[in-house]
Design a protein around this motif. Structure first.
Motif, PDB file in Angstrom:
ATOM      1  N   GLU A 122      12.601   0.868  -5.804  1.00  0.00           N
ATOM      2  CA  GLU A 122      12.718  -0.579  -5.558  1.00  0.00           C
ATOM      3  C   GLU A 122      13.994  -1.108  -6.202  1.00  0.00           C
ATOM      4  O   GLU A 122      14.449  -0.580  -7.220  1.00  0.00           O
ATOM      5  CB  GLU A 122      11.531  -1.316  -6.183  1.00  0.00           C
ATOM      6  N   SER A 180       0.738  -6.405  -2.447  1.00  0.00           N
ATOM      7  CA  SER A 180       1.594  -5.702  -3.409  1.00  0.00           C
ATOM      8  C   SER A 180       2.872  -5.158  -2.789  1.00  0.00           C
ATOM      9  O   SER A 180       2.845  -4.420  -1.797  1.00  0.00           O
ATOM     10  CB  SER A 180       0.795  -4.537  -4.010  1.00  0.00           C
ATOM     11  N   SER A 229       4.408  -9.435  -5.424  1.00  0.00           N
ATOM     12  CA  SER A 229       5.536  -9.713  -4.526  1.00  0.00           C
ATOM     13  C   SER A 229       5.065 -10.190  -3.158  1.00  0.00           C
ATOM     14  O   SER A 229       5.596 -11.161  -2.616  1.00  0.00           O
ATOM     15  CB  SER A 229       6.366  -8.436  -4.328  1.00  0.00           C
ATOM     16  N   GLN A 241       8.570  -3.329 -20.837  1.00  0.00           N
ATOM     17  CA  GLN A 241       8.884  -2.870 -19.476  1.00  0.00           C
ATOM     18  C   GLN A 241      10.097  -1.951 -19.478  1.00  0.00           C
ATOM     19  O   GLN A 241      11.060  -2.190 -20.208  1.00  0.00           O
ATOM     20  CB  GLN A 241       9.158  -4.070 -18.576  1.00  0.00           C
ATOM     21  N   TYR A 299      16.595  -5.372 -11.404  1.00  0.00           N
ATOM     22  CA  TYR A 299      16.214  -4.099 -12.013  1.00  0.00           C
ATOM     23  C   TYR A 299      15.927  -3.092 -10.900  1.00  0.00           C
ATOM     24  O   TYR A 299      15.799  -3.474  -9.736  1.00  0.00           O
ATOM     25  CB  TYR A 299      14.979  -4.241 -12.922  1.00  0.00           C
ATOM     26  N   THR A 332       4.759  -3.036  -4.368  1.00  0.00           N
ATOM     27  CA  THR A 332       4.781  -1.620  -4.730  1.00  0.00           C
ATOM     28  C   THR A 332       4.180  -0.790  -3.587  1.00  0.00           C
ATOM     29  O   THR A 332       4.738   0.237  -3.185  1.00  0.00           O
ATOM     30  CB  THR A 332       3.936  -1.406  -6.009  1.00  0.00           C
TER      31      THR A 332
HETATM   32  N1  PLP Z   1       5.297  -5.566 -12.249  1.00  0.00           N
HETATM   33  C1  PLP Z   1       6.285  -4.713 -12.494  1.00  0.00           C
HETATM   34  C2  PLP Z   1       6.498  -4.283 -13.879  1.00  0.00           C
HETATM   35  C3  PLP Z   1       7.099  -4.242 -11.455  1.00  0.00           C
HETATM   36  O1  PLP Z   1       8.072  -3.366 -11.707  1.00  0.00           O
HETATM   37  C4  PLP Z   1       6.850  -4.703 -10.149  1.00  0.00           C
HETATM   38  C5  PLP Z   1       7.728  -4.344  -9.058  1.00  0.00           C
HETATM   39  O2  PLP Z   1       8.719  -4.997  -8.818  1.00  0.00           O
HETATM   40  C6  PLP Z   1       5.792  -5.547  -9.920  1.00  0.00           C
HETATM   41  C7  PLP Z   1       5.030  -5.967 -10.992  1.00  0.00           C
HETATM   42  C8  PLP Z   1       5.441  -5.999  -8.536  1.00  0.00           C
HETATM   43  O3  PLP Z   1       4.068  -5.896  -8.375  1.00  0.00           O
HETATM   44  P1  PLP Z   1       3.349  -5.902  -6.971  1.00  0.00           P
HETATM   45  O4  PLP Z   1       3.319  -4.485  -6.473  1.00  0.00           O
HETATM   46  O5  PLP Z   1       1.957  -6.378  -7.293  1.00  0.00           O
HETATM   47  O6  PLP Z   1       4.081  -6.783  -6.060  1.00  0.00           O
END
Ligand code: PLP
Length: 342
Positions: free
Chosen positions: A252, A171, A61, A290, A127, A173
């Protein structure tokens, strides 16, 4: 013989038709910030359903936001799908995305529409997922380490060098985790906490999904992650479990935005409408395993997915922590006070 010729001509004409049709439907340039398997499934299925050719680039992100900022008013992508909500809100505020009202909005959960309203109709929820602790059950048992149950447990010396989390520069997250701690503890106390936590962190990974994968492989005992990703690893056969913090935790609203200046606006809107449908939202589970909570009310919660109503969630202030300046300030403070520690 003549019949065979006629059939061959018809098939050739059909192929030419299909090729022309695909060309007529055009192209969509997609930035995608969920797991790569899910991104690929979205691209393939949308292309199959509509004939629109998809060029997809997957990035975290924070990295997607940085690319979108760098491209400015001449964006290479038309749509940005997924990734945590705060950077989508920051992009909206910086006028990098554009407003759109989909006819499918009426099918969505209230939290997805709240994100849309708060962003000036520029970002919509696709989501939701909560932050927690993933851990390797076998590794912790072998080392005689009790799994963490609370944020306060993580600074305990029993976790020295045993925890992995992502870097908030790349990230989304990791940024949600920082914003969660600030909201739970107050800002100065949260930074003090992160400095005390630092000796227990073995690595600040680039991607938010890196730490839980390291847990699954037995490279680290504990990760700070979205808990749905822990269930994905457990479903894949790894000895992974999770807990959610006793003090409460953040979450999130994974979001989607159309970029300002998108060159393929018709295709972008078509994708946006499609991505809000229940069948498209089911692809996250069906193709990528997922387990986020989908924003379409008719898309079922995947089996064994964490139930957000059972988790102690904070009143996450998306408007405040999604603000571009606030996000930048907190990440810069993290770089100065935490990320730069030896
Ligand atoms: N992959 C999944 C399955 C997620 O739920 C999220 C969050 O939105 C991300 C990736 C985002 O990843 P990152 O923290 O690298 O931005």
């Amino acid at each position: 013989m003549r019949l065979q010729h006629a059939a061959a001509a018809l098939i050739a004409a059909g192929c030419a038709f299909a090729a022309n049709d695909a060309a007529a439907q055009g192209t969509l340039n997609l930035y995608c910030s969920v797991q790569v398997e899910w991104c690929q499934a979205i691209a393939t299925n949308f292309q199959r359903d509509t004939g629109i050719r998809v060029n997809m680039t997957q990035r975290g992100s924070g990295e997607s936001l940085a690319a979108i900022r760098a491209e400015g008013q001449n964006p290479r992508a038309d749509v940005w799908f997924g990734g945590t909500g705060d950077p989508h809100l920051a992009a909206a505020e910086d006028n990098l995305t554009q407003a759109y009202e989909s006819p499918n909005n009426s099918q969505l959960q209230p939290w997805a529409l709240r994100q849309w309203e708060q962003s000036g109709r520029r970002a919509i929820g696709v989501y939701a997922g909560a932050v927690g602790f993933g851990y390797n059950t076998e590794l912790l048992q072998r080392k005689g380490i009790e799994p963490p149950r609370c944020w306060s447990d993580l600074t305990d010396p029993r976790f020295r060098g045993e925890i992995q989390v992502a870097n908030p520069n790349s990230s989304g997250t990791a940024y949600v985790i920082i914003a969660t701690l600030v909201q739970l503890m107050g800002e100065d106390q949260a930074f003090e906490y992160m400095r005390r936590l630092h000796p227990n962190i073995n690595s600040y990974a680039r991607s938010g999904t890196g730490p839980i994968k390291a847990v699954a492989r037995g490279e680290t005992g504990v990760s700070l992650s979205f808990v749905h990703d822990a269930v994905t690893e457990r479903n894949a056969g790894f000895p992974v479990s999770y807990t959610t913090p006793c003090e409460g935790t953040g979450y999130e609203i994974g979001s989607m935005s159309i970029l300002r200046g998108a060159r393929n606006l018709t295709q972008a809107r078509r994708f946006y409408d499609w991505a809000l449908t229940a069948p498209a939202q089911r692809l996250g589970f069906e193709a990528g395993g997922q387990l986020q909570t989908p924003s379409n009310r008719s898309a079922p919660l995947p089996p064994n997915a964490p139930d957000l109503s059972q988790i102690r969630l904070i009143e996450y202030d998306f408007a405040k922590y999604g603000r571009a300046a606030e996000r930048r300030r907190l990440i810069e403070r993290w770089d100065r006070e935490v990320g730069s520690l030896p």
